[in-house]
Design an enzyme around this catalytic site. Sequence first.
Site, PDB file in Angstrom:
ATOM      1  N   HIS A   1      -3.444  -4.110  -5.087  1.00 34.35           N
ATOM      2  CA  HIS A   1      -3.310  -3.135  -3.542  1.00 34.35           C
ATOM      3  C   HIS A   1      -4.560  -3.311  -4.082  1.00 34.35           C
ATOM      4  O   HIS A   1      -5.586  -2.853  -4.209  1.00 34.35           O
ATOM      5  CB  HIS A   1      -2.594  -1.732  -3.877  1.00 34.35           C
ATOM      6  CG  HIS A   1      -3.130  -1.131  -2.505  1.00 34.35           C
ATOM      7  ND1 HIS A   1      -3.575   0.268  -2.097  1.00 34.35           N
ATOM      8  CD2 HIS A   1      -3.219  -1.390  -1.093  1.00 34.35           C
ATOM      9  CE1 HIS A   1      -4.010   0.363  -0.301  1.00 34.35           C
ATOM     10  NE2 HIS A   1      -3.396  -0.911  -0.069  1.00 34.35           N
TER      11      HIS A   1
ATOM     12  N   ASN B   1      -4.223   6.253  -0.712  1.00 32.91           N
ATOM     13  CA  ASN B   1      -3.464   6.736   0.694  1.00 32.91           C
ATOM     14  C   ASN B   1      -3.093   8.090   0.987  1.00 32.91           C
ATOM     15  O   ASN B   1      -2.501   8.859   2.023  1.00 32.91           O
ATOM     16  CB  ASN B   1      -2.532   5.566   0.955  1.00 32.91           C
ATOM     17  CG  ASN B   1      -2.813   4.265   2.010  1.00 32.91           C
ATOM     18  OD1 ASN B   1      -4.908   4.459   1.753  1.00 32.91           O
ATOM     19  ND2 ASN B   1      -2.198   2.859   1.686  1.00 32.91           N
TER      20      ASN B   1
ATOM     21  N   SER C   1       0.936  -0.885  -0.199  1.00 40.71           N
ATOM     22  CA  SER C   1       0.155   0.029  -0.155  1.00 40.71           C
ATOM     23  C   SER C   1       0.735   0.774   0.501  1.00 40.71           C
ATOM     24  O   SER C   1       0.121   2.584  -0.054  1.00 40.71           O
ATOM     25  CB  SER C   1      -0.940   0.029   1.329  1.00 40.71           C
ATOM     26  OG  SER C   1      -0.140  -0.468   2.190  1.00 40.71           O
TER      27      SER C   1
ATOM     28  N   GLU D   1      -6.130  -1.113  -6.344  1.00 44.73           N
ATOM     29  CA  GLU D   1      -5.858   0.125  -7.526  1.00 44.73           C
ATOM     30  C   GLU D   1      -4.820  -1.460  -8.089  1.00 44.73           C
ATOM     31  O   GLU D   1      -3.627  -1.963  -7.621  1.00 44.73           O
ATOM     32  CB  GLU D   1      -5.121   0.513  -6.143  1.00 44.73           C
ATOM     33  CG  GLU D   1      -5.658   1.694  -5.620  1.00 44.73           C
ATOM     34  CD  GLU D   1      -4.938   2.214  -4.592  1.00 44.73           C
ATOM     35  OE1 GLU D   1      -5.261   3.624  -4.767  1.00 44.73           O
ATOM     36  OE2 GLU D   1      -4.185   2.103  -3.807  1.00 44.73           O
TER      37      GLU D   1
END
Length: 601
Positions: free
Chosen positions: A456, A506, A435, A468
């Site tokens: 991800h 993130n 991540s 992702e």
Amino acid sequence: MDRQSTPPSPGPLHTVAVIGLGTMGTGITEVLACAGREVIGIDISDTAAQQAVAALDASTARAVLRGRITEEERRDALARFRTFSDLQAAADADLVIEVVPETYEAKHQIFRALDSIVRPTTILATGTNALSVTRLAADSAHPERVLGLHFFNPAPAMKLVEVVSSVLTAPQAIDAVTALARELGKDPVAVGDRPGFIADGLLFGYLNQAAAMYEAKYASREDIDAAMKLGCGLPMGPLALLDLIGIDTARTVLDAMYSESHDRLHAPAPVLKQLSEAGLSGRKSGRGFYTYEAPGSADVVRDTLTPREDAGASPGREVRSVGVAGSGTMASGIAEVFAKAGYDVVLAARGPEKAEKAKARIAKSLSRSVDKGRMTAEARDEALARVAPAGSLDAFADVDLALEAVAEDLEIKQQLFATLDKICKPGAVLATTTSSLPVVACARATSRPQDVIGMHFFNPAPAMKLVEVVRTVLTSDAVHSTVREVCAKIRKHPVDCGDRAGFIVNALLFPYLNNAIKMVQEHYATIDDIDAAMRLGGGYPMGPFELLDVVGLDVSLAIEQVLHREFRDPGLAPAPLLEHLVAAGCLGRKTGRGFREYAGR
């Protein structure tokens, strides 16, 4: 100019004037009229006044049809709402709320005019979320009665109201409007005077970063919005939300925030200036980040930027078997996803015992799905039979896709990829679920970096729809296509992004969380008020501190450190309060204490 030396002592706020009958003003008048207040609507535009009356008529008619109010209550509400074009109509108001466009000059002019119209005890409230309440108060004849009353759109539905005091505001005025907000069925939160207050102060920094991410061509507008909706459970993606708010309005708010904070995260992304100056202000103009069917419409239509399905995509490689490396929650969750989708799965851990425990975790998860009626017992048994536990990576010799979900440590991952390079057959796709770490660093640990890609998944993998897909500069087109095809087969939504820290979710989520911590650190607002503001005002499923405690403060700190190292932006430096809590071992729910304390630990 004489100033009143004693604070006002307002009685019950029975009569309320609302100046500015746009979308927000109209919504506020509806809330007030339906709550039994006498409402004076003021707008220089006869059209706006007529539309406000029509909106109240329509909304109360719907309420009658749904059984929420009676026909008599509807008639009474309509009778309590009167419209005027002159500020003199506010003379008898107990409270005046202005919600005119976000320019200081316009608001200042209204407040100065009201000084000679309303009674000295009348409270004057501004609906601004960007301009200084203190400045408006200081330029008023009676600064002690001026405050901010920030409703959220749509006002009838949104529960949050931020009650904003300046250093000049009388406590009696704050008490009176706070009581009114509660009587209106709202949840008032007391805040100090700084641009954006709580909710928009956190929200607009996040929106600005999303605009900058899009401007940098890091990801498409569709993928940015899908990532935040599916990865964080948000009701809207950031770019669609900017279009709804108004790109010109967002730019004004960010300009005000930057002028006070000088934080680069608040400096409006150039694309916001370009769009707003071109008149492309979002839904209200019919075009912003997206193109809409007509000005004011919510219906997005295709334009030149709309991606075409599989346009120019290379054919992918066939994937029949999948290897998942790891024995934790994420590894077992990913293995479950593939097994349910019909893939043969090899689940490899450090030793047969850990692999068997991971398979047992899958069995337990599948049984819960059966208990909840989401799958049959037969389907559960078939999925579980497809999972073969293994005590070493040697079992990956024949898999078509090898995916690691081990500890978030670059050295460990590089060693694992070097091992996969030796074991896996030629043409196998090698994927990492990292991540925050660079995918290309894992790729360079192999002799076939073109076969390495990021996938991800989000926790819990069986429930979360987002993946992702992280492509490095070395990843081949065929590998990229393979992973997107696999995502479709396992019923996940893939979003494409480049190999940089935080990817999409993130990179946008954690600066927002960090800024929330800074608000508490600076004693601007409490943890409870911030969480409430983001749930009620932003539509977030969890407040930032609830989420931080769930994710783990140590995990959050590690991600924020990675983002800070990657982008070198001082505004991304982890808040010292977060560092102190982690150093003290207060890591969130898993330790029984983080930003809050939890029982049962």
